[in-house]
Design a protein around this motif. Structure first.
Motif, short mmCIF file in Angstrom:
data_model
loop_
_atom_site.label_atom_id
_atom_site.label_comp_id
_atom_site.label_asym_id
_atom_site.label_seq_id
_atom_site.Cartn_x
_atom_site.Cartn_y
_atom_site.Cartn_z
N TYR A 159 -0.25 -4.92 -13.60
CA TYR A 159 0.25 -4.66 -12.39
C TYR A 159 1.55 -5.04 -12.13
O TYR A 159 2.53 -4.68 -11.50
N GLN B 224 5.44 -4.44 -11.72
CA GLN B 224 6.36 -4.62 -10.57
C GLN B 224 7.60 -5.38 -10.88
O GLN B 224 8.83 -5.07 -10.46
N MET C 233 7.38 -7.15 0.32
CA MET C 233 6.25 -7.73 -0.55
C MET C 233 4.85 -7.30 -0.19
O MET C 233 4.04 -7.60 -0.88
N ASP C 234 4.68 -6.70 1.10
CA ASP C 234 3.32 -6.38 1.67
C ASP C 234 2.84 -5.36 0.67
O ASP C 234 1.65 -5.41 0.39
N GLN C 235 3.47 -4.66 0.04
CA GLN C 235 2.86 -3.47 -1.12
C GLN C 235 2.15 -4.35 -1.93
O GLN C 235 1.14 -4.05 -2.51
N ILE C 236 2.77 -5.25 -2.72
CA ILE C 236 2.16 -6.10 -3.60
C ILE C 236 1.21 -6.93 -3.14
O ILE C 236 0.10 -6.73 -3.65
N THR C 237 1.09 -7.79 -1.83
CA THR C 237 0.31 -8.41 -1.47
C THR C 237 -1.23 -7.37 -1.25
O THR C 237 -2.18 -7.61 -1.82
N ASN C 238 -0.81 -6.12 -0.68
CA ASN C 238 -1.97 -5.33 -0.40
C ASN C 238 -2.79 -4.88 -1.76
O ASN C 238 -4.00 -4.68 -1.79
N LYS C 239 -1.80 -4.50 -2.71
CA LYS C 239 -2.37 -3.81 -4.07
C LYS C 239 -2.96 -4.90 -4.71
O LYS C 239 -4.09 -4.62 -5.22
N ASP D 118 -6.26 -5.46 -2.94
CA ASP D 118 -7.14 -4.50 -3.14
C ASP D 118 -7.78 -4.32 -4.54
O ASP D 118 -8.83 -4.04 -4.61
N ALA E 140 4.63 -12.91 -2.20
CA ALA E 140 3.34 -12.05 -2.10
C ALA E 140 1.92 -12.57 -2.48
O ALA E 140 0.98 -12.50 -1.97
N CYS F 98 -1.29 -13.61 -0.69
CA CYS F 98 -2.77 -13.14 -1.04
C CYS F 98 -3.56 -14.33 -1.02
O CYS F 98 -5.03 -13.93 -0.73
#
Length: 85
Positions: free
Chosen positions: A24, A28, A1-7, A10, A41, A45
């Motif tokens: 987005y 997902q 879930m870090d991908q979603i958090t980071n995106k 960002d 996620a 955030c």
């Protein structure tokens, strides 16, 4: 879930609007991200929010992911019920 958090973080920091970030998240969902994973996620955030405006946007997105919003903005069909209750 870090991908979603980071995106999401960002996108927020790049001043993307609510509709773009929500889109987005829908993408997902469509690739198989489960509702509880998306909520987790977004919770992460929220802990990274740098100000009240960022937190408010994340809370609004969490409402969409959890189903506690108008039907046309829901990301998932079902309401999210935490296992912690």
């Amino acid at each position: 879930m870090d991908q979603i958090t980071n995106k999401v973080i960002d996108m927020i920091r790049q001043n993307c609007n609510y509709a773009d970030i929500r889109s987005y998240l829908v993408e997902q969902r469509d690739v198989g991200i489960k509702q509880d994973d998306m909520i987790a996620a977004l919770e992460k955030c929220r802990s990274l929010a740098q100000n009240e405006d960022e937190e408010d946007l994340i809370l609004e997105l969490m409402d969409c992911a959890s189903g506690y919003c108008s039907s046309f903005t829901r990301i998932y069909e079902t309401y999210y019920i935490s296992d912690n209750n």
